[in-house]
Write a protein that holds these residues in place. Structure first.
Motif, PDB file in Angstrom:
ATOM      1  N   ALA A 122      51.112 -11.348 -38.122  1.00 55.89           N
ATOM      2  CA  ALA A 122      50.040 -11.126 -37.146  1.00 55.89           C
ATOM      3  C   ALA A 122      50.607 -10.583 -35.831  1.00 55.89           C
ATOM      4  O   ALA A 122      50.107  -9.585 -35.297  1.00 55.89           O
ATOM      5  N   SER A 126      50.512  -6.424 -34.876  1.00 61.05           N
ATOM      6  CA  SER A 126      49.743  -6.149 -33.653  1.00 61.05           C
ATOM      7  C   SER A 126      50.616  -5.481 -32.594  1.00 61.05           C
ATOM      8  O   SER A 126      50.218  -4.483 -31.986  1.00 61.05           O
ATOM      9  N   TYR A 127      51.790  -6.045 -32.383  1.00 63.15           N
ATOM     10  CA  TYR A 127      52.708  -5.508 -31.385  1.00 63.15           C
ATOM     11  C   TYR A 127      53.133  -4.092 -31.759  1.00 63.15           C
ATOM     12  O   TYR A 127      53.176  -3.199 -30.903  1.00 63.15           O
ATOM     13  N   TYR A 129      51.529  -1.845 -33.506  1.00 62.71           N
ATOM     14  CA  TYR A 129      50.424  -0.927 -33.268  1.00 62.71           C
ATOM     15  C   TYR A 129      50.245  -0.648 -31.771  1.00 62.71           C
ATOM     16  O   TYR A 129      50.133   0.514 -31.354  1.00 62.71           O
ATOM     17  N   ILE A 130      50.227  -1.690 -30.967  1.00 60.62           N
ATOM     18  CA  ILE A 130      49.992  -1.526 -29.519  1.00 60.62           C
ATOM     19  C   ILE A 130      51.117  -0.741 -28.862  1.00 60.62           C
ATOM     20  O   ILE A 130      50.858   0.211 -28.111  1.00 60.62           O
ATOM     21  N   ILE A 142      46.051   2.250 -37.632  1.00 63.68           N
ATOM     22  CA  ILE A 142      46.155   0.833 -37.970  1.00 63.68           C
ATOM     23  C   ILE A 142      46.394   0.646 -39.469  1.00 63.68           C
ATOM     24  O   ILE A 142      47.169  -0.220 -39.879  1.00 63.68           O
TER      25      ILE A 142
END
Length: 186
Positions: A122, A126-127, A129-130, A142
């Motif tokens: 998770a 997330s990291y 992608y950002i 994504i």
């Protein structure tokens, strides 16, 4: 901290570092044993000392000691994969806590490890992608992050969870766990 705890934390920092540089090529991918070492840190040392070990490893890399797969230094925070390192710290807390609260046995350690793996994924995905899309201007969809950084890694990482559960249970039975009140035969 007691001397024994300091020595064990230092040993796990060394184990995590060694695991980072043990590279296993599988097809076009390369896997390391870093995740196995962080899982074992949580299981054997417990949530607090496991997180301290993984956190100290991460801190060492951020101050420039080349313990990360791609070197080290404060600029590593801008690497898309840095989120996995943050996830490893939280994973050590979670699988350390769960391993002490769930019944004894390999299957329950596997549950604890899988929960830790979910946290690593998770945060890591997330990291990735950002940072890729909004910091280093290397746009990635994504679905591509989920596929390449998640789905293609699930089986090898789950196998590491299984290995850590087996090793962790053997260490528990041998009385090598710290911070536990469970009886060995329970």
């Amino acid at each position: 901290m007691k001397t024994k705890e300091l020595v064990l934390c230092a040993m796990f920092i060394a184990l995590i570092t060694a695991g980072t540089f043990i590279k296993i090529p599988v097809g076009t991918d390369v896997y390391t044993l870093q995740f196995l070492a962080t899982l074992l840190a949580g299981l054997i040392l417990g949530p607090k000392l496991g997180a301290i070990s993984v956190g100290a490893y991460t801190f060492m890399g951020l101050i420039g000691i080349p313990v990360f797969a791609e070197g080290g230094g404060p600029g590593y925070i801008a690497q898309p994969t840095f989120g996995y390192l943050i996830g490893f710290i939280l994973q050590a807390i979670v699988n350390g806590l769960l391993s002490r609260r769930l019944p004894n046995g390999v299957k329950w350690l596997l549950v604890a490890n899988a929960a830790g793996m979910a946290i690593v994924y998770a945060l890591g995905l997330s990291y990735f992608y950002i940072i890729s899309n909004y910091v280093i201007d290397a746009p990635i969809a994504i679905w591509a992050v989920i596929w390449y950084c998640g789905m293609l890694q699930v089986v090898p990482d789950f196998l590491l969870c299984v290995a850590a559960a087996i090793i962790g249970e053997r260490c528990r039975k041998a009385g090598l766990w710290l911070n536990t009140s469970k009886k060995v035969g329970a």
